[in-house]
Motif scaffolding. Sequence first.
Motif, PDB file in Angstrom:
ATOM      1  N   ASP A 308     -51.819  23.270 -72.743  1.00  0.00           N
ATOM      2  CA  ASP A 308     -52.730  23.806 -73.754  1.00  0.00           C
ATOM      3  C   ASP A 308     -54.196  23.637 -73.362  1.00  0.00           C
ATOM      4  OD1 ASP A 308     -50.525  24.446 -75.238  1.00  0.00           O
ATOM      5  OD2 ASP A 308     -50.780  22.849 -76.731  1.00  0.00           O
ATOM      6  N   ILE A 309     -54.486  22.671 -72.506  1.00  0.00           N
ATOM      7  CA  ILE A 309     -55.883  22.417 -72.117  1.00  0.00           C
ATOM      8  C   ILE A 309     -56.097  22.574 -70.617  1.00  0.00           C
ATOM      9  CG2 ILE A 309     -56.348  20.869 -74.067  1.00  0.00           C
ATOM     10  CD1 ILE A 309     -55.947  18.528 -71.985  1.00  0.00           C
ATOM     11  N   ALA A 310     -55.095  23.063 -69.904  1.00  0.00           N
ATOM     12  CA  ALA A 310     -55.149  23.082 -68.437  1.00  0.00           C
ATOM     13  C   ALA A 310     -56.342  23.860 -67.918  1.00  0.00           C
ATOM     14  CB  ALA A 310     -53.852  23.647 -67.879  1.00  0.00           C
ATOM     15  N   GLN A 311     -56.559  25.068 -68.426  1.00  0.00           N
ATOM     16  CA  GLN A 311     -57.656  25.882 -67.907  1.00  0.00           C
ATOM     17  C   GLN A 311     -59.006  25.251 -68.233  1.00  0.00           C
ATOM     18  OE1 GLN A 311     -57.299  28.728 -65.880  1.00  0.00           O
ATOM     19  NE2 GLN A 311     -59.434  28.104 -65.554  1.00  0.00           N
ATOM     20  N   GLU A 312     -59.147  24.811 -69.490  1.00  0.00           N
ATOM     21  CA  GLU A 312     -60.412  24.187 -69.889  1.00  0.00           C
ATOM     22  C   GLU A 312     -60.695  22.945 -69.048  1.00  0.00           C
ATOM     23  OE1 GLU A 312     -62.366  21.817 -73.721  1.00  0.00           O
ATOM     24  OE2 GLU A 312     -60.365  22.724 -73.891  1.00  0.00           O
ATOM     25  N   PHE A 313     -59.660  22.152 -68.836  1.00  0.00           N
ATOM     26  CA  PHE A 313     -59.868  20.914 -68.085  1.00  0.00           C
ATOM     27  C   PHE A 313     -60.192  21.210 -66.626  1.00  0.00           C
ATOM     28  CE2 PHE A 313     -58.532  17.059 -65.827  1.00  0.00           C
ATOM     29  CZ  PHE A 313     -59.305  16.134 -66.521  1.00  0.00           C
ATOM     30  N   CYS A 314     -59.493  22.143 -66.020  1.00  0.00           N
ATOM     31  CA  CYS A 314     -59.779  22.502 -64.626  1.00  0.00           C
ATOM     32  C   CYS A 314     -61.195  23.039 -64.473  1.00  0.00           C
ATOM     33  CB  CYS A 314     -58.765  23.524 -64.132  1.00  0.00           C
ATOM     34  SG  CYS A 314     -57.141  22.832 -63.793  1.00  0.00           S
ATOM     35  N   ASP A 315     -61.646  23.797 -65.452  1.00  0.00           N
ATOM     36  CA  ASP A 315     -63.018  24.307 -65.397  1.00  0.00           C
ATOM     37  C   ASP A 315     -64.019  23.151 -65.382  1.00  0.00           C
ATOM     38  OD1 ASP A 315     -62.075  26.890 -65.393  1.00  0.00           O
ATOM     39  OD2 ASP A 315     -62.446  27.236 -67.540  1.00  0.00           O
ATOM     40  N   ARG A 316     -63.743  22.120 -66.168  1.00  0.00           N
ATOM     41  CA  ARG A 316     -64.633  20.948 -66.193  1.00  0.00           C
ATOM     42  C   ARG A 316     -64.618  20.229 -64.839  1.00  0.00           C
ATOM     43  NH1 ARG A 316     -65.141  18.358 -72.031  1.00  0.00           N
ATOM     44  NH2 ARG A 316     -64.372  20.065 -73.332  1.00  0.00           N
ATOM     45  N   VAL A 317     -63.423  20.071 -64.291  1.00  0.00           N
ATOM     46  CA  VAL A 317     -63.306  19.378 -63.005  1.00  0.00           C
ATOM     47  C   VAL A 317     -64.026  20.158 -61.906  1.00  0.00           C
ATOM     48  CG1 VAL A 317     -61.674  18.702 -61.202  1.00  0.00           C
ATOM     49  CG2 VAL A 317     -61.188  18.155 -63.597  1.00  0.00           C
ATOM     50  N   ILE A 318     -63.859  21.462 -61.901  1.00  0.00           N
ATOM     51  CA  ILE A 318     -64.502  22.288 -60.886  1.00  0.00           C
ATOM     52  C   ILE A 318     -66.022  22.247 -61.041  1.00  0.00           C
ATOM     53  CG2 ILE A 318     -64.845  24.683 -60.131  1.00  0.00           C
ATOM     54  CD1 ILE A 318     -61.809  25.091 -60.742  1.00  0.00           C
ATOM     55  N   ALA A 319     -66.499  22.310 -62.277  1.00  0.00           N
ATOM     56  CA  ALA A 319     -67.946  22.254 -62.505  1.00  0.00           C
ATOM     57  C   ALA A 319     -68.519  20.931 -62.015  1.00  0.00           C
ATOM     58  CB  ALA A 319     -68.243  22.456 -63.990  1.00  0.00           C
ATOM     59  N   LEU A 320     -67.836  19.828 -62.284  1.00  0.00           N
ATOM     60  CA  LEU A 320     -68.307  18.526 -61.804  1.00  0.00           C
ATOM     61  C   LEU A 320     -68.213  18.434 -60.280  1.00  0.00           C
ATOM     62  CD1 LEU A 320     -66.873  15.954 -64.380  1.00  0.00           C
ATOM     63  CD2 LEU A 320     -69.242  16.676 -64.106  1.00  0.00           C
ATOM     64  N   SER A 321     -67.153  19.003 -59.719  1.00  0.00           N
ATOM     65  CA  SER A 321     -66.970  18.961 -58.265  1.00  0.00           C
ATOM     66  C   SER A 321     -68.121  19.641 -57.539  1.00  0.00           C
ATOM     67  CB  SER A 321     -65.649  19.628 -57.883  1.00  0.00           C
ATOM     68  OG  SER A 321     -64.545  18.941 -58.425  1.00  0.00           O
ATOM     69  N   ARG A 322     -68.652  20.679 -58.147  1.00  0.00           N
ATOM     70  CA  ARG A 322     -69.767  21.401 -57.521  1.00  0.00           C
ATOM     71  C   ARG A 322     -71.041  20.546 -57.483  1.00  0.00           C
ATOM     72  NH1 ARG A 322     -68.294  26.705 -56.861  1.00  0.00           N
ATOM     73  NH2 ARG A 322     -66.686  27.527 -58.271  1.00  0.00           N
ATOM     74  N   LYS A 323     -71.108  19.513 -58.318  1.00  0.00           N
ATOM     75  CA  LYS A 323     -72.301  18.666 -58.380  1.00  0.00           C
ATOM     76  C   LYS A 323     -72.216  17.442 -57.468  1.00  0.00           C
ATOM     77  CE  LYS A 323     -73.318  19.875 -63.208  1.00  0.00           C
ATOM     78  NZ  LYS A 323     -73.504  19.330 -64.579  1.00  0.00           N
ATOM     79  N   VAL A 324     -71.016  17.172 -56.948  1.00  0.00           N
ATOM     80  CA  VAL A 324     -70.845  15.996 -56.100  1.00  0.00           C
ATOM     81  C   VAL A 324     -71.622  16.185 -54.801  1.00  0.00           C
ATOM     82  CG1 VAL A 324     -69.163  14.636 -54.815  1.00  0.00           C
ATOM     83  CG2 VAL A 324     -68.617  15.420 -57.114  1.00  0.00           C
ATOM     84  N   LYS A 325     -72.308  15.131 -54.370  1.00  0.00           N
ATOM     85  CA  LYS A 325     -73.152  15.225 -53.185  1.00  0.00           C
ATOM     86  C   LYS A 325     -72.372  14.845 -51.934  1.00  0.00           C
ATOM     87  CE  LYS A 325     -77.545  14.488 -55.536  1.00  0.00           C
ATOM     88  NZ  LYS A 325     -78.802  13.687 -55.598  1.00  0.00           N
ATOM     89  N   PHE A 326     -72.143  15.820 -51.079  1.00  0.00           N
ATOM     90  CA  PHE A 326     -71.505  15.635 -49.776  1.00  0.00           C
ATOM     91  C   PHE A 326     -72.591  15.576 -48.709  1.00  0.00           C
ATOM     92  CE2 PHE A 326     -67.905  16.696 -52.151  1.00  0.00           C
ATOM     93  CZ  PHE A 326     -66.750  16.655 -51.400  1.00  0.00           C
ATOM     94  N   GLY A 327     -72.291  14.892 -47.598  1.00  0.00           N
ATOM     95  CA  GLY A 327     -73.232  14.951 -46.487  1.00  0.00           C
ATOM     96  C   GLY A 327     -73.453  13.635 -45.793  1.00  0.00           C
ATOM     97  N   ASP A 328     -74.691  13.379 -45.381  1.00  0.00           N
ATOM     98  CA  ASP A 328     -75.032  12.251 -44.529  1.00  0.00           C
ATOM     99  C   ASP A 328     -74.657  10.930 -45.216  1.00  0.00           C
ATOM    100  OD1 ASP A 328     -76.082  10.364 -42.835  1.00  0.00           O
ATOM    101  OD2 ASP A 328     -78.047  11.330 -42.657  1.00  0.00           O
ATOM    102  N   PRO A 329     -73.730  10.166 -44.638  1.00  0.00           N
ATOM    103  CA  PRO A 329     -73.343   8.900 -45.256  1.00  0.00           C
ATOM    104  C   PRO A 329     -74.474   7.877 -45.323  1.00  0.00           C
ATOM    105  CG  PRO A 329     -71.681   9.607 -43.685  1.00  0.00           C
ATOM    106  CD  PRO A 329     -72.878  10.493 -43.482  1.00  0.00           C
ATOM    107  N   LEU A 330     -75.512   8.037 -44.517  1.00  0.00           N
ATOM    108  CA  LEU A 330     -76.622   7.098 -44.549  1.00  0.00           C
ATOM    109  C   LEU A 330     -77.637   7.421 -45.649  1.00  0.00           C
ATOM    110  CD1 LEU A 330     -77.263   6.523 -40.749  1.00  0.00           C
ATOM    111  CD2 LEU A 330     -76.092   5.030 -42.364  1.00  0.00           C
ATOM    112  N   ASP A 331     -77.492   8.549 -46.308  1.00  0.00           N
ATOM    113  CA  ASP A 331     -78.322   8.893 -47.461  1.00  0.00           C
ATOM    114  C   ASP A 331     -77.761   8.157 -48.677  1.00  0.00           C
ATOM    115  OD1 ASP A 331     -79.542  10.052 -49.695  1.00  0.00           O
ATOM    116  OD2 ASP A 331     -79.691  12.020 -48.733  1.00  0.00           O
TER     117      ASP A 331
END
Length: 504
Positions: A308-331
Amino acid sequence: MTINPAIPFELPALFEGRHLINGAWMDSASGETFERRSPSHGHIVSRSALGQEAEAEAAIAAARTAFDSGVWSRASGKERATVLLKVADLIEQNVDRIALIETLESGKPISQSKGEVGGAADLWRYAASLARSTHGDSHNTLGADMMGVVLKEPIGVVSIITPWNFPFWILSQKLPFALAAGCTVVVKPSEMTPSTTLMLGELLVEAGLPAGVCNIVLGYGVPVGAVMSSHKAVDMVSFTGSTAVGKTISAAASGTLKKVALELGGKNPQVIFPDADLDAAADAVVFGVYFNVGQCCNSSSRIIVHEDIAQEFCDRVIALSRKVKFGDPLDPSTQVGAIVTAEHNAKIDTYVKQARASGATVALGGDRLTVEGLGDQFYQPTVITDVDPDMPIARDEVFGPVLSVMTFKTLDEAVALTNDSDYGLSAGVWSTDVHTCLEFARRAETGTVWTNTWMDGFPEVAFGGFKQSGQGREIGRYGFEEFLEVKSVVMRIGNTRSPWVPKD
């Protein structure tokens, strides 16, 4: 997704690693060495002595001699605790130096390395408290002329074999508890992340640990790990790593029936019910799958969400995933760093491509990633929906920043999906109904169940898995007792024993 490019940074000098055997730092008899190149920055971080059978044999002999001498095994709890507490203080004084090398060898973000190293000091302090509070039992109800005493004694020489993903933390889940029990040890770190184990060895020497009590041998699983697992002078093997290697170690140890403690793989779900705090759950899912680049036995690599909440929840997870900072481990702001090797990066990508070919939907990411100034040993944050429970990506430990999504209708179905796995390390449940949480926790076939949180851990609380996630426990009193043998002493008081053979 936010990508942090390479930042200007003065890299440290090459770390030169040698074995620690019987209190002395030494090169390999062969003179051979091996190097570790940073997965994130491309330069050689460390050059280490390459151990063979001779070094493993020498380290085991030193540990055996030290144990049998009683210099540590018969030391008081106060004496052991004093050394462990000194080590904890020294760890905290050296966090920055140790964390930098860990980040460069492993590719994990510097902020996570600092948290891992600094947090490990608490494990050493808790183990010190156990060294002073160990006790057995007495039985005073066996009759007027009998007394029974149950003693707990150190098991002996312990081989400790650690992985590359949390080299300092996982060693600290084992070593201080073995030392608190009075054992002597031989440690083999992963050849991909050897240096922080040696740094800890330096601190042990500085803290006054007697020679031979802790020995460190560098090298590969064959031959070093094989000798450590099969040698008749070793009483126990404690291993963290893949399930496949754990089975090999169990087989090698079976020839002498030595004790084996294994902390192995996981395919850990977070189960999301409709009444959950969806914002908190989504954040925990994102943390659970991307922390340490997903290279974590406790990674929440699959979610089981109510339809019942799968799509809504996945949308939240995807939106947060786009904000996660990937890259230089020394930053310091980077949250997700590099994949440990190019070969492992390719393996992750194979799982994702296979899932897509089998009909799953790659809702986010799904490919390797190049970071400016750092190369291509990175992987995109990836969310895969429409996953069938029989797909390899839903069953195998991918060990990367890849989330598989499945749905359920009822609690029974959620429990069934949770338990339909070869693994049983951990699981999470999200609901505001305490009855739902408790029923799930009691029925989940996993060593840890988190309710409305994920991956909170404490030195007091045991850790380990069911099924093919391993055997035995680490940390807590249960983890400490893995390193103890139980001995019963039955005493007759006075000369009261009736003769078995009648007197003439």
